[in-house]
Design an enzyme around this catalytic site. Sequence first.
Site, PDB file in Angstrom:
ATOM      1  CG  ASN A   9      -1.758   1.173   1.401  1.00  9.98           C
ATOM      2  OD1 ASN A   9      -1.854   1.998   0.489  1.00  9.98           O
ATOM      3  ND2 ASN A   9      -2.408   1.307   2.556  1.00  9.98           N
ATOM      4  CE  LYS A  11      -0.335   3.335   4.591  1.00  6.90           C
ATOM      5  NZ  LYS A  11      -0.298   3.445   6.036  1.00  6.90           N
ATOM      6  CG  HIS A  95      -5.957   1.954   5.073  1.00  8.52           C
ATOM      7  ND1 HIS A  95      -5.545   2.934   5.938  1.00  8.52           N
ATOM      8  CD2 HIS A  95      -4.935   1.077   4.969  1.00  8.52           C
ATOM      9  CE1 HIS A  95      -4.309   2.651   6.325  1.00  8.52           C
ATOM     10  NE2 HIS A  95      -3.921   1.539   5.756  1.00  8.52           N
ATOM     11  CD  GLU A  97      -3.099   5.675   6.585  1.00  2.00           C
ATOM     12  OE1 GLU A  97      -2.952   5.644   5.355  1.00  2.00           O
ATOM     13  OE2 GLU A  97      -2.250   5.237   7.379  1.00  2.00           O
ATOM     14  CD  GLU A 181      -3.689  -2.356   7.283  1.00  2.00           C
ATOM     15  OE1 GLU A 181      -2.577  -2.631   6.831  1.00  2.00           O
ATOM     16  OE2 GLU A 181      -4.267  -1.289   7.056  1.00  2.00           O
ATOM     17  N   GLY A 187       2.145   2.473  10.617  1.00  2.00           N
ATOM     18  CA  GLY A 187       3.081   3.580  10.435  1.00  2.00           C
ATOM     19  C   GLY A 187       3.798   4.011  11.705  1.00  2.00           C
ATOM     20  CB  SER A 227       4.896  -1.517  12.041  1.00  2.00           C
ATOM     21  OG  SER A 227       4.469  -0.181  12.270  1.00  2.00           O
TER      22      SER A 227
END
Length: 267
Positions: A9, A11, A95, A97, A181, A187, A227
Amino acid sequence: MRTPLIAGNWKMNNNRAQARELVEALAPLVKGLEGVEVCVCPPFTALDAAGAAIGDSGIKLGGQNVFWEEKGAWTSQVSPDMLLDVGCTYAIMGHSETRGRFGTVDEALASRLSYFGETDQTINVKAKFVLAKGLVPIVCCGEMIDERKAGKTDEIVSGQIRACLDGLTAEQVAGLVIAYEPVWAIGTGEVCESNEANRVCGLIRETVRDMLGDAAADAVRILYGGSMNDKNAAELLAKPDIDGGLVGGASLKADSFAVICRAAAGD
Ligand code: PGA
């Protein structure tokens, strides 16, 4: 019997030239690798360039999001047909985000943001629409740190799965991908301990079993994300209920991403 999937991904990283460069560096490192499926998910603007660089390496392409309408007045959105048109196999949805779970949305903006702050319900609509179009959804779920500290991880994650997969058939769910996740691991460099990641992936599988039976539960691929890197991937990927990874930061360098792909292949 489940082929692991390693999906990068990217991003909001890489313009077209960088995308081409990264895929060109990755392709020879994963070409011919058996027992793993490798996918990259560039930003929409670089999908075409990444796709052109894939050549015969077998790398698949995925979109980082997708909308649930065919076409029309939906500023900023991208349809399943548009993703298929540039060669995508997969579409990430839900996701953390894009879920709009970071803080409270100003009430004055809430009605306008309702289409774009994803919820379990919009993910459910997307999954159904995308499957009908022939794309494979990568449905993301995961708890936030406060939810974990309050002992609510299982309730949150199984609730997300039930809502996101509501009304899908056993056959549809067998063919899709779920990514666990934990939001606090994304991150941050703080990876979820491998036994705990495997436990939650197992819980997701048992939730699918309860909803749709053995065939769907045993076939659905459940990835870990948060991560994952070239150092910790082998331990995570060796766990029985972890069928691959959704990789952010470590997918931006061909070398580290290839190490993860090789670990998934048991190479
Ligand atoms: P990370 O991101 O690997 O950089 O933690 C994973 C993701 O958000 O999919």
